[in-house]
Scaffold this motif. Structure first.
Motif, PDB file in Angstrom:
ATOM      1  N   ILE A  99     -50.279 120.754 123.734  1.00  0.00           N
ATOM      2  CA  ILE A  99     -50.604 121.639 124.861  1.00  0.00           C
ATOM      3  C   ILE A  99     -49.548 122.730 124.937  1.00  0.00           C
ATOM      4  O   ILE A  99     -48.342 122.464 124.837  1.00  0.00           O
ATOM      5  N   THR A 100     -49.991 123.959 125.109  1.00  0.00           N
ATOM      6  CA  THR A 100     -49.053 125.066 125.238  1.00  0.00           C
ATOM      7  C   THR A 100     -49.473 125.971 126.381  1.00  0.00           C
ATOM      8  O   THR A 100     -50.668 126.157 126.637  1.00  0.00           O
ATOM      9  N   GLY A 101     -48.490 126.493 127.100  1.00  0.00           N
ATOM     10  CA  GLY A 101     -48.785 127.326 128.256  1.00  0.00           C
ATOM     11  C   GLY A 101     -48.067 128.659 128.213  1.00  0.00           C
ATOM     12  O   GLY A 101     -48.586 129.649 127.716  1.00  0.00           O
ATOM     13  N   ARG A 102     -46.854 128.686 128.711  1.00  0.00           N
ATOM     14  CA  ARG A 102     -46.116 129.945 128.831  1.00  0.00           C
ATOM     15  C   ARG A 102     -46.069 130.715 127.517  1.00  0.00           C
ATOM     16  O   ARG A 102     -46.176 131.956 127.504  1.00  0.00           O
ATOM     17  N   ALA A 103     -45.917 130.004 126.402  1.00  0.00           N
ATOM     18  CA  ALA A 103     -45.776 130.679 125.104  1.00  0.00           C
ATOM     19  C   ALA A 103     -46.982 131.538 124.745  1.00  0.00           C
ATOM     20  O   ALA A 103     -46.827 132.652 124.230  1.00  0.00           O
ATOM     21  N   ILE A 104     -48.189 131.041 125.004  1.00  0.00           N
ATOM     22  CA  ILE A 104     -49.369 131.840 124.657  1.00  0.00           C
ATOM     23  C   ILE A 104     -49.624 132.935 125.684  1.00  0.00           C
ATOM     24  O   ILE A 104     -50.179 133.987 125.357  1.00  0.00           O
ATOM     25  N   TYR A 105     -49.194 132.717 126.914  1.00  0.00           N
ATOM     26  CA  TYR A 105     -49.366 133.753 127.931  1.00  0.00           C
ATOM     27  C   TYR A 105     -48.402 134.917 127.701  1.00  0.00           C
ATOM     28  O   TYR A 105     -48.731 136.066 127.976  1.00  0.00           O
ATOM     29  N   GLU A 106     -47.214 134.600 127.196  1.00  0.00           N
ATOM     30  CA  GLU A 106     -46.208 135.638 126.981  1.00  0.00           C
ATOM     31  C   GLU A 106     -46.222 136.192 125.559  1.00  0.00           C
ATOM     32  O   GLU A 106     -45.471 137.109 125.247  1.00  0.00           O
ATOM     33  N   GLY A 107     -47.063 135.607 124.681  1.00  0.00           N
ATOM     34  CA  GLY A 107     -47.200 136.134 123.336  1.00  0.00           C
ATOM     35  C   GLY A 107     -46.233 135.592 122.306  1.00  0.00           C
ATOM     36  O   GLY A 107     -46.192 136.066 121.172  1.00  0.00           O
TER      37      GLY A 107
ATOM     38  N   GLY B  79     -42.114 124.703 130.237  1.00  0.00           N
ATOM     39  CA  GLY B  79     -41.978 126.065 130.731  1.00  0.00           C
ATOM     40  C   GLY B  79     -40.663 126.734 130.414  1.00  0.00           C
ATOM     41  O   GLY B  79     -40.402 127.851 130.857  1.00  0.00           O
ATOM     42  N   MET B  80     -39.809 126.085 129.622  1.00  0.00           N
ATOM     43  CA  MET B  80     -38.478 126.622 129.351  1.00  0.00           C
ATOM     44  C   MET B  80     -38.373 127.329 127.998  1.00  0.00           C
ATOM     45  O   MET B  80     -37.328 127.893 127.661  1.00  0.00           O
ATOM     46  N   MET B  81     -39.450 127.267 127.197  1.00  0.00           N
ATOM     47  CA  MET B  81     -39.483 127.949 125.895  1.00  0.00           C
ATOM     48  C   MET B  81     -38.340 127.477 124.974  1.00  0.00           C
ATOM     49  O   MET B  81     -37.750 128.246 124.238  1.00  0.00           O
ATOM     50  N   GLN B  82     -38.045 126.180 125.025  1.00  0.00           N
ATOM     51  CA  GLN B  82     -36.933 125.636 124.250  1.00  0.00           C
ATOM     52  C   GLN B  82     -37.381 124.784 123.069  1.00  0.00           C
ATOM     53  O   GLN B  82     -36.558 124.227 122.357  1.00  0.00           O
TER      54      GLN B  82
END
Length: 247
Positions: free
Chosen positions: A225-233, A173-176
């Motif tokens: 697995i990816t989460g925040r990145a696809i939700y935020e574009g 969740g840190m986009m790092q």
């Protein structure tokens, strides 16, 4: 390699946490079934579902929503984790149409349970290993154990585990960016395919994982697995999966 969208369920909503902290969550949708539909339309071939409340409670809390998603998309493989501590829970999910069940905390606290589950439900068991600095965390990441992630993974080599989901908590969740080194280290030490998780935030992560997916690892890296990145574009799911298909 599969690019797998994450749907994390907290209080009936789709959220994303930072480093697994329940108090640091972002709500992305209050309609998990519609969210599943959206990712399917974007080309997802599997969804990663997590019952966050269940992970802390030790039993399913958002199980009803998971079963609604399974009913709405019977042709879309689902994998579910969070609060799965016994065979009855596994059976309930599988009977509802979920394809894979993820054993996390119980795999650390009682490793023989993994073999028991694999025997009872062959081909449907995934082990989730969440680590911080190489040490496995449990109970929704609230506790860090003295168990080394590579050592634990090797214990399941002959159990019939379908795959291992490896999550680097520090990056989740840190986009790092994903922890390539640690993921490769785990995959190289095990004959079980690995699904990378935690920090998969841009196309470069997918490209780097593909480079080592089969060439430098034993069991191989079969998914991310990816989460925040696809939700935020920040990451385009359809483009990422298309790239993997061409590779």
């Amino acid at each position: 390699m599969l690019v797998i969208p994450a749907i994390d369920l907290k209080d009936g909503q789709c959220v994303r946490l930072r480093q697994g902290r329940m108090e640091d969550s972002t709500v992305f949708s209050d309609d998990p079934v519609q969210t599943a539909t959206h990712w399917k339309e974007q080309g997802a071939r599997r969804l990663h579902l997590v019952d966050l409340n269940g992970a802390f409670a030790g039993e399913p809390v958002n199980g009803g929503i998971v079963k609604e998603i399974a009913a709405a998309h019977p042709d879309l493989p689902l994998q579910i984790g969070g609060g799965i501590r016994d065979l009855a829970t596994i059976e309930s999910y599988l009977n509802a149409g979920v394809q894979y069940v993820i054993i996390g905390t119980q795999a650390v606290k009682h490793p023989p349970f993994v073999a028991e589950a694999c025997k009872a439900f062959p081909g449907h068991i995934i082990v989730g290993l969440d680590a911080k600095d190489g040490w496995v965390a449990t109970h929704g990441w609230a506790e860090v154990s003295d168990v080394n992630v590579v050592d634990l993974a090797q214990q399941f080599a002959d159990d019939g585990v379908d795959s291992i989901i490896y999550t680097d908590i520090a990056r989740d969740g840190m986009m790092q960016g994903v922890n390539i080194e640690a993921t490769v280290r785990l995959a190289s030490s095990s004959s079980i395919p690995v699904i990378a998780s935690g920090g998969v935030s841009r196309m470069e992560d997918i490209v780097e994982l593909l480079k080592v997916a089969d060439t430098e690892t034993g069991g191989g890296i079969m998914g991310a697995i990816t989460g925040r990145a696809i939700y935020e574009g920040a990451l385009d799911l359809a483009a990422a999966q298309a790239y993997c298909d061409r590779y």
